[in-house]
Design a protein around this motif. Structure first.
Motif, PDB file in Angstrom:
ATOM      1  N   GLU A 163      77.795  17.749  40.437  1.00  0.00           N
ATOM      2  CA  GLU A 163      77.979  18.084  41.849  1.00  0.00           C
ATOM      3  C   GLU A 163      78.608  16.946  42.643  1.00  0.00           C
ATOM      4  N   GLN A 164      78.924  15.829  41.988  1.00  0.00           N
ATOM      5  CA  GLN A 164      79.496  14.696  42.706  1.00  0.00           C
ATOM      6  C   GLN A 164      80.905  15.014  43.221  1.00  0.00           C
ATOM      7  N   LYS A 165      81.085  14.919  44.541  1.00  0.00           N
ATOM      8  CA  LYS A 165      82.415  14.967  45.170  1.00  0.00           C
ATOM      9  C   LYS A 165      83.228  16.197  44.789  1.00  0.00           C
ATOM     10  N   VAL A 166      82.550  17.330  44.581  1.00  0.00           N
ATOM     11  CA  VAL A 166      83.246  18.597  44.353  1.00  0.00           C
ATOM     12  C   VAL A 166      82.573  19.653  45.228  1.00  0.00           C
ATOM     13  N   THR A 167      83.181  20.808  45.330  1.00  0.00           N
ATOM     14  CA  THR A 167      82.573  21.888  46.100  1.00  0.00           C
ATOM     15  C   THR A 167      81.417  22.498  45.323  1.00  0.00           C
ATOM     16  N   HIS A 168      80.547  23.200  46.046  1.00  0.00           N
ATOM     17  CA  HIS A 168      79.444  23.896  45.393  1.00  0.00           C
ATOM     18  C   HIS A 168      79.959  24.897  44.364  1.00  0.00           C
ATOM     19  N   ASP A 169      81.031  25.615  44.711  1.00  0.00           N
ATOM     20  CA  ASP A 169      81.559  26.608  43.784  1.00  0.00           C
ATOM     21  C   ASP A 169      81.998  25.973  42.472  1.00  0.00           C
ATOM     22  N   GLN A 170      82.675  24.822  42.555  1.00  0.00           N
ATOM     23  CA  GLN A 170      83.088  24.130  41.335  1.00  0.00           C
ATOM     24  C   GLN A 170      81.886  23.719  40.502  1.00  0.00           C
ATOM     25  N   ALA A 171      80.908  23.094  41.179  1.00  0.00           N
ATOM     26  CA  ALA A 171      79.734  22.599  40.460  1.00  0.00           C
ATOM     27  C   ALA A 171      78.956  23.736  39.805  1.00  0.00           C
ATOM     28  N   ARG A 172      78.788  24.834  40.532  1.00  0.00           N
ATOM     29  CA  ARG A 172      78.049  25.977  39.974  1.00  0.00           C
ATOM     30  C   ARG A 172      78.784  26.569  38.778  1.00  0.00           C
ATOM     31  N   PHE A 173      80.110  26.683  38.910  1.00  0.00           N
ATOM     32  CA  PHE A 173      80.906  27.213  37.810  1.00  0.00           C
ATOM     33  C   PHE A 173      80.757  26.333  36.570  1.00  0.00           C
ATOM     34  N   SER A 174      80.864  25.024  36.747  1.00  0.00           N
ATOM     35  CA  SER A 174      80.799  24.103  35.616  1.00  0.00           C
ATOM     36  C   SER A 174      79.446  24.184  34.923  1.00  0.00           C
ATOM     37  N   TRP A 175      78.374  24.114  35.701  1.00  0.00           N
ATOM     38  CA  TRP A 175      77.024  24.143  35.128  1.00  0.00           C
ATOM     39  C   TRP A 175      76.757  25.474  34.427  1.00  0.00           C
ATOM     40  N   ARG A 176      77.072  26.566  35.099  1.00  0.00           N
ATOM     41  CA  ARG A 176      76.808  27.901  34.559  1.00  0.00           C
ATOM     42  C   ARG A 176      77.531  28.115  33.237  1.00  0.00           C
ATOM     43  N   ASN A 177      78.796  27.773  33.184  1.00  0.00           N
ATOM     44  CA  ASN A 177      79.577  28.049  31.981  1.00  0.00           C
ATOM     45  C   ASN A 177      79.350  27.024  30.874  1.00  0.00           C
ATOM     46  N   LEU A 178      78.983  25.807  31.249  1.00  0.00           N
ATOM     47  CA  LEU A 178      78.589  24.833  30.234  1.00  0.00           C
ATOM     48  C   LEU A 178      77.360  25.317  29.474  1.00  0.00           C
ATOM     49  N   ILE A 179      76.359  25.784  30.212  1.00  0.00           N
ATOM     50  CA  ILE A 179      75.129  26.263  29.577  1.00  0.00           C
ATOM     51  C   ILE A 179      75.390  27.544  28.791  1.00  0.00           C
ATOM     52  N   ARG A 180      76.131  28.470  29.364  1.00  0.00           N
ATOM     53  CA  ARG A 180      76.401  29.729  28.666  1.00  0.00           C
ATOM     54  C   ARG A 180      77.158  29.498  27.362  1.00  0.00           C
ATOM     55  N   SER A 181      78.021  28.482  27.342  1.00  0.00           N
ATOM     56  CA  SER A 181      78.863  28.251  26.168  1.00  0.00           C
ATOM     57  C   SER A 181      78.165  27.472  25.060  1.00  0.00           C
ATOM     58  N   TYR A 182      77.255  26.564  25.426  1.00  0.00           N
ATOM     59  CA  TYR A 182      76.744  25.631  24.425  1.00  0.00           C
ATOM     60  C   TYR A 182      75.225  25.604  24.270  1.00  0.00           C
ATOM     61  N   ALA A 183      74.479  26.255  25.143  1.00  0.00           N
ATOM     62  CA  ALA A 183      73.020  26.141  25.096  1.00  0.00           C
ATOM     63  C   ALA A 183      72.399  27.214  24.214  1.00  0.00           C
ATOM     64  N   GLU A 184      71.176  26.948  23.776  1.00  0.00           N
ATOM     65  CA  GLU A 184      70.415  27.868  22.940  1.00  0.00           C
ATOM     66  C   GLU A 184      69.611  28.829  23.816  1.00  0.00           C
ATOM     67  N   PRO A 185      69.310  30.014  23.299  1.00  0.00           N
ATOM     68  CA  PRO A 185      68.432  30.933  24.034  1.00  0.00           C
ATOM     69  C   PRO A 185      67.037  30.335  24.196  1.00  0.00           C
ATOM     70  N   ALA A 186      66.366  30.709  25.255  1.00  0.00           N
ATOM     71  CA  ALA A 186      65.009  30.232  25.495  1.00  0.00           C
ATOM     72  C   ALA A 186      64.028  30.939  24.568  1.00  0.00           C
ATOM     73  N   PRO A 187      62.908  30.290  24.233  1.00  0.00           N
ATOM     74  CA  PRO A 187      61.896  30.928  23.373  1.00  0.00           C
ATOM     75  C   PRO A 187      61.384  32.230  23.975  1.00  0.00           C
ATOM     76  N   SER A 188      61.027  33.146  23.094  1.00  0.00           N
ATOM     77  CA  SER A 188      60.579  34.455  23.531  1.00  0.00           C
ATOM     78  C   SER A 188      59.642  35.031  22.482  1.00  0.00           C
ATOM     79  N   TYR A 189      58.729  35.888  22.908  1.00  0.00           N
ATOM     80  CA  TYR A 189      57.888  36.623  21.953  1.00  0.00           C
ATOM     81  C   TYR A 189      57.535  37.966  22.574  1.00  0.00           C
TER      82      TYR A 189
END
Length: 349
Positions: A163-189
């Motif tokens: 979020e440093q020195k960028v707009t909220h839209d940029q920061a949200r896009f980066s975080w959202r798509n970084l996690i969607r692309s590389y993160a694991e699903p959360a535990p579930s049962y």
């Protein structure tokens, strides 16, 4: 990267009593980065009680659980459901029984159970001037707001860096798509089926494995991606330091000094992270593009800079961030005279 939710091998459940009005959406909402954050999502519910208690509200949260030495113990999914004006049911699904129990133990801190506003309330009543009287009224209207302490210092540093020195839209896009692309699903049962969108935060190793060209596609500018990688390279130390300070092993001031020594990490990033990971009640976000003007206008009717903001907040030490939260809850909207930032989209260049 879309896949089925990971299986949990353990689960736990309890009810946390906040011993007073609790407002789950406004307390945990500051942890959510945008409406589509893949790591946490708050359900505001339909109860009209507002700040004095929000039965029916809830939240999903995915976390990695770390030991005191910074080693990862496991992964956990939280489901929070507010049952009454002061009680929240907590359910966890985790990768091990130890992780499930540790997650359950930390749930009260995440909700803000350790955050005590009474001293500030007494201070505002004692001061009795126009500003403090107004702040006291706002607090009476929102007695259920607490400062959460997730303990996830590393995760908060990563999101704040984006979020440093960028707009909220940029920061949200980066975080959202970084996690969607590389993160694991959360535990579930079967007893706690995590939503398909819920993902775990990334580890330091996973962040370091993101290709350089991918940061460009995610709309993360090179200075920010370099800083994220600097943080990722120190992941275990940051986990260890975060756990130590959460347990009050040493003062937060010492932790701030160590964090700003990381290249690319400054006071604003540290404040934004510690407000969420440790419930830092006296750490204003100095260097924010709009905050000082907002605080100045809200308290005096005149815009000010960072130095002026700190001067206005000084009488409320050690509750300066709590005062800023109250101003945010007041509904006051300041005039934004700065030019609107229209960031160039350089991803296809």
């Amino acid at each position: 990267m879309e896949s089925a939710a990971s299986s949990a091998v353990a689960h736990a459940e309890s009810v946390v009593d906040l011993h007073g009005p609790y407002d789950l959406p406004r307390s945990l909402g500051v942890l959510q980065r945008g409406h589509a954050d893949p790591t946490i999502r708050v359900d505001p519910g339909s109860f009209p009680g507002g700040g004095r208690g929000t039965p029916g509200a809830g939240a999903w949260l995915a976390q990695r659980i770390y030991a005191d030495d910074g080693a990862e113990l496991g992964q956990a999914t939280y489901r929070f459901d507010q049952l009454g004006t002061s009680t929240v049911r907590v359910r966890t699904a985790a990768s091990s029984q130890e992780t499930a129990q540790l997650a359950l133990q930390r749930a009260a801190l995440i909700l803000g159970a350790a955050d005590d506003w009474q001293e500030l309330e007494f201070l505002l009543d004692a001061m009795g001037d126009r500003i403090s009287t107004t702040l006291a009224r706002i607090r009476r209207e929102h007695p259920g707001v607490r400062l959460p302490a997730t303990g996830a210092l590393f995760d908060q540093l990563v999101t704040a860096t984006l979020e440093q020195k960028v707009t909220h839209d940029q920061a949200r896009f980066s975080w959202r798509n970084l996690i969607r692309s590389y993160a694991e699903p959360a535990p579930s049962y079967s007893g706690l089926l995590a939503p398909q969108w819920l993902r775990l935060p990334l580890t330091g190793g996973q962040l370091r494995a993101v290709p350089s060209w991918e940061w460009h596609r995610l709309w993360v500018q090179p200075p920010l991606s370099r800083t994220v990688l600097q943080v990722a390279a120190r992941a275990r130390s940051i986990h260890r330091l975060g756990a130590a300070t959460l347990a009050e092993a040493f003062a937060l001031e010492d932790l701030q000094e160590q964090l700003v020594s990381i290249p690319g990490i400054g006071p604003w990033t540290v404040a934004e992270a510690l407000q969420r990971s440790h419930g830092a009640a006296d750490l204003p976000s100095v260097g924010d593009f709009h905050l000082s003007a907002f605080v100045g206008e809200a308290l005096t009717g005149r815009r000010t800079d960072d130095a002026g903001m700190l001067q206005l907040l000084e009488p409320f030490r050690p509750h300066r961030h709590r005062v800023i939260r109250l101003l945010g809850l007041s509904g006051f909207r300041h005039q934004r005279f700065g030019a609107k930032l229209a960031p160039a989209d350089y991803r296809d260049r």
